[in-house]
Design an enzyme around this catalytic site. Sequence first.
Site, short mmCIF file in Angstrom:
data_model
loop_
_atom_site.label_atom_id
_atom_site.label_comp_id
_atom_site.label_asym_id
_atom_site.label_seq_id
_atom_site.Cartn_x
_atom_site.Cartn_y
_atom_site.Cartn_z
N TYR A 241 0.73 -1.02 -0.11
CA TYR A 241 -0.13 -0.18 -0.19
C TYR A 241 1.53 0.88 -0.28
O TYR A 241 1.92 0.92 1.11
CB TYR A 241 -1.18 0.06 1.19
N GLU B 169 -3.55 7.12 -4.19
CA GLU B 169 -3.28 6.55 -3.54
C GLU B 169 -2.69 4.99 -4.06
O GLU B 169 -3.67 4.94 -5.23
CB GLU B 169 -4.48 6.37 -2.84
#
Length: 397
Positions: A118, A206
């Site tokens: 992530y 993101e």
Amino acid sequence: MNIHEYQGKEILNSFGVRIQRGIVAHNATEAVNAAKELTEQTGTGWHVIKAQVHAGGRGKGGGVKLAKNLKEVEEIAGDIIGMNLVTPQTSAEGKKVHQVLVAEDVYYPGDSETSEIYMSVLLNRATGRNMIMYSTEGGVDIESVAEKTPHLIFNEEIDPTVGLLPFQARRIAFNLGLSGTAFKEMVKFVTALYTAFEKSDSSLFEINPVLKTSDDKILAVDAKVTLDDNALFRHKDYAEMRDIREENPTEVEAKEVGLNYVDLDGNVGCMVNGAGLAMATMDLIKQAGGEPANFLDVGGTADAKRVEEAFRIILKDEKVEAILVNIFGGIVRCDRVAQGIVDAYKNLGDKINVPIIVRLQGTNADIAKELIDNSGLKIHSAVEFQEAADKVQEVLS
Ligand code: GDP
Ligand code: MN
């Protein structure tokens, strides 16, 4: 402004960030052609068909599917395009899919050397610095990682005067447990990603997942990019990426008439001048036990025309059961606003089917109150802020 995954990836790619390659398609035939073209470029015969909507969690909602041959590409693309995709981030009705990204399959089946990381870049408003947030626990369940095992999420804060320093990029690669080629590739990836963030004037990146492949490539498989609206004048090409089909139609309409409107879930419509007062009004509604249906800043010139437009916008929301008008007459005179409200009320006629509570404070507030009280219309006037919020609760109960 939010953009689609494929557009976000285009921006990343233009700054040298390695991405999962793909071609956008609007129907099944285009998808098959895209897959053929990709196979020529990449050599892989498997593809991932990804719904392009402004919402995350597409995988969970059935909007990301693997196709092992062209027939499957055609079927899956045909199924996904036109569907209403429901994900944990959409409303219950979901979002209509107009296009898919046909992407190269970058996962090798049964490969334990592959890992999903992530990574996001955003502004930490508390410190006034950008930060890179990252975790080895990437993939579709990052929200539960943040909730249950927050220690697995790392932050790297960047001093805006010097930018991302090489040791910081290395620390990220190290904390991600990488070594050898993968380590070097991650340093390159992070460096390019941060440059892309700054140069594109984005407010959020993101990338979930960033994939480490078994042959130690590091690439962006997903891309959620939010661009800073206030910087779009510097990026005409990005401004063209706007897809208003993805935006709330009432918010788009409000923007067109110059009103600052954000749709919310409650039942009390608000019409306020000034963003600060609008926020304070929402707070007070909540304190009095209500829920705001919207944020609406009509701006400094709350004349009859704007007030009428604002009423129209608020009344489009069927959840609205009462409207609170809270205006401070600093630049604008309260009696002019009051006249505007009375005129708008008359023009809208029976379109106004909910009680209206008006609080006008500032220049000529007393004349304004008289105007409202003597108008013969069903408008409740209030003087104090608290009184206005309480009156809203009164008419609702
Ligand atoms: P999101 O669900 O909206 O976040 O969409 P993503 O782009 O992150 O895709 C969701 C999931 O699909 C990823 O976490 C992967 O597990 C999977 N996925 C994405 N690309 C590929 C691929 O090339 N091959 C395979 N097998 N799975 C993929
Ligand atoms: Mn994702």
